[in-house]
Write an enzyme that holds these catalytic residues in place. Structure first.
Site, short mmCIF file in Angstrom:
data_model
loop_
_atom_site.label_atom_id
_atom_site.label_comp_id
_atom_site.label_asym_id
_atom_site.label_seq_id
_atom_site.Cartn_x
_atom_site.Cartn_y
_atom_site.Cartn_z
N HIS A 109 0.77 -1.22 0.25
CA HIS A 109 0.17 0.06 -0.06
C HIS A 109 0.93 1.25 0.01
CE1 HIS A 109 -3.25 -2.75 0.81
NE2 HIS A 109 -4.05 -1.72 0.75
N TYR A 174 -2.43 5.14 0.03
CA TYR A 174 -2.87 5.47 -1.27
C TYR A 174 -2.73 6.83 -1.63
CZ TYR A 174 -5.56 1.05 -1.23
OH TYR A 174 -5.95 -0.42 -1.04
#
Ligand code: ZN
Length: 471
Positions: A109, A174
């Site tokens: 991530h 993100y």
């Protein structure tokens, strides 16, 4: 200027001295075995569409960022004039990727997003997946892992030395960077794990300081079922002062889905679109109607829906606008209930014609993930990663000249047997020779060969230099 002259002289001499193309390539192979990848130390899902841009073209040079060994961020650059590569250099240290006992081996991530500010300093945001309870209360959501960090090059346009700053929320994940024409920097991200708001932090001083996080997509408890509203936006620069957002909805269930024995499932539905006018500080839908922020599921359904997709699952929207500001949106769509790894989905393409959303027929597109480039209301390209039935991984461009009604394969950038690829979003302000960053997945290793692809295929590099794991 002097350097430029020397380089030009060399190139002229080189071409004059060559009798044929064949001769050129055999000489170059002998003296300097060149390969079509620029580094071999990509790691895991080294790039993805969501953390973006992963590459920026600026003053003759393409800068690229990706996840390398131990999930740390790496940056490399390519000078299109001198053909010189630099890096990869490690640009920071991720909190993730260091614990061999962790159940999920590679978190993936915290891949870096990259931006160059108006003073030519290079920025990356990386390493986050929601933070942990040890980091304190997350006022906008829940925890998971990692620490979102912001690193800046120590000198302008120099990727060899970096400094990590403590000026963004560590709960982020993100990361998505946007620089507006006036130099304002927006860092968009999810402020925690699944059950968290999506926010932005704004900097008006080239990333030296950032304002507090501002929520734009609201996570919220559902009252009808045991679940929470959750979101996956993809944020990009529109025309002028606009930021444009394509997003889908994640129904984050408390309990195991009865059809699925693996517990929490990444069930996502629907396609949405909205715009942020950064000059006025006003969010609005495609019809220019104002939106109250942060957007709730109810308001998203009422005001921002592109397409309701209740049964099939969705994944990874992308969007672009034409010169009039009319958007086009791509979203991966396919059946996925109880079959999370049933195979890749196919992109669906939607365009706003000024009155309504039109859905294109994309059944001839191969299944796979992609990014969209809108040149006009009718002219649009999709850059796609796909796998053919005989296990050939391919990166290709598909063009439409009728607003997406039909797509035709226009170019293959890279094709490899027994390989799959993961791709970045399109590079910001790209040089035609360097449009997209690609990591090649091969069985039996977590390391990835990294490619920089453009209209002439992969940009080559000497094998010695590209062997980053040895260097
Ligand atoms: Zn969830």
């Amino acid at each position: 200027m002097k350097k430029f002259l020397v380089a030009t002289t060399c190139i002229c001499f080189f071409f004059l001295g060559c009798k044929s193309k064949k001769y050129t390539s055999s000489i170059s192979e002998k003296n300097d075995a060149s390969v079509d990848y620029f580094a071999d130390n990509g790691f895991g899902n080294a790039v993805a569409l969501v953390q973006h841009p992963a590459g920026v073209y600026h003053n003759g040079i393409t800068y690229v960022a990706y996840q390398g060994p131990l999930e740390d961020p790496y940056v490399a650059s390519y000078n299109h004039e001198t053909k010189e590569w630099k890096g990869p250099f490690k640009a920071g240290v991720s909190v993730m990727g260091k614990d061999p006992n962790r159940k999920k081996r590679i978190d993936n991530h915290g891949k870096p997003a990259l931006l160059i500010d108006d003073a030519d300093y290079i920025h990356i945001a990386f390493g986050g997946h929601g933070g942990t309870p040890a980091d304190g209360d997350n006022p906008l959501g829940n925890h998971h892992y990692g620490k979102n960090l912001h690193a800046v090059s120590k000198r302008p346009l120099d990727i060899s030395a970096w400094e990590t700053l403590d000026n963004i929320s560590l709960f982020g994940t993100y990361s998505q960077f946007i620089k507006m024409d006036n130099g304002d920097i927006y860092l968009f991200y999810r402020h925690g794990a699944h059950r968290s708001d999506w926010v932005y932090q704004k900097s008006t001083d080239n990333g030296v300081t950032f304002g507090s996080p501002v929520s734009f997509l609201k996570h919220k408890r559902r009252t009808d079922i045991e679940a929470e509203d959750s979101w996956y936006p993809w944020v990009s620069k529109g025309n002028g002062d606009d930021v444009i957002v394509a997003f889908d909805y994640h129904i984050c269930r408390d309990n195991r889905n009865t059809q699925d024995a693996r517990g929490h499932i990444p069930e996502r539905h629907n396609v949405y679109y909205m715009v942020f006018d950064t000059k006025e500080g006003q969010w609005k839908n495609v019809k220019n109607e104002p939106l109250e922020m942060p957007l709730t599921k109810e308001m998203a359904d009422e005001k921002t829906l592109v397409k309701k997709i209740p049964s099939d699952w969705t994944f990874q929207g992308v969007t672009d606008v034409d010169s009039k500001g009319n958007p086009q949106v791509c979203m991966l769509v396919g059946p996925d209930i109880g079959a999370r790894r049933s195979g890749p989905k196919r992109l669906q393409h939607f365009r706003w014609d000024g009155q309504q959303w039109l859905k294109s027929d994309t059944t001839n597109l191969p299944k796979g993930n992609g990014d969209i480039e809108v040149k006009s209301a009718t002219e649009v390209s999709i850059y796609l990663e796909s796998e053919t039935s005989d296990d050939v991984g391919e990166i290709s461009r598909w063009d439409s000249f009728d607003g997406g009604d039909t797509f035709k394969k226009a170019q293959i950038f890279l094709s490899r047997k027994n390989s799959g690829f993961v791709i970045s979003s399109l590079i910001d302000n790209p040089h035609p020779d360097a449009r997209i960053i690609v990591a090649e997945k091969k069985e039996g290793t977590d390391f990835r060969k990294m490619y920089l692809l453009g209209d002439n295929g992969p940009i080559k590099r000497s094998k010695k230099e590209a062997q980053a794991l040895n260097n």
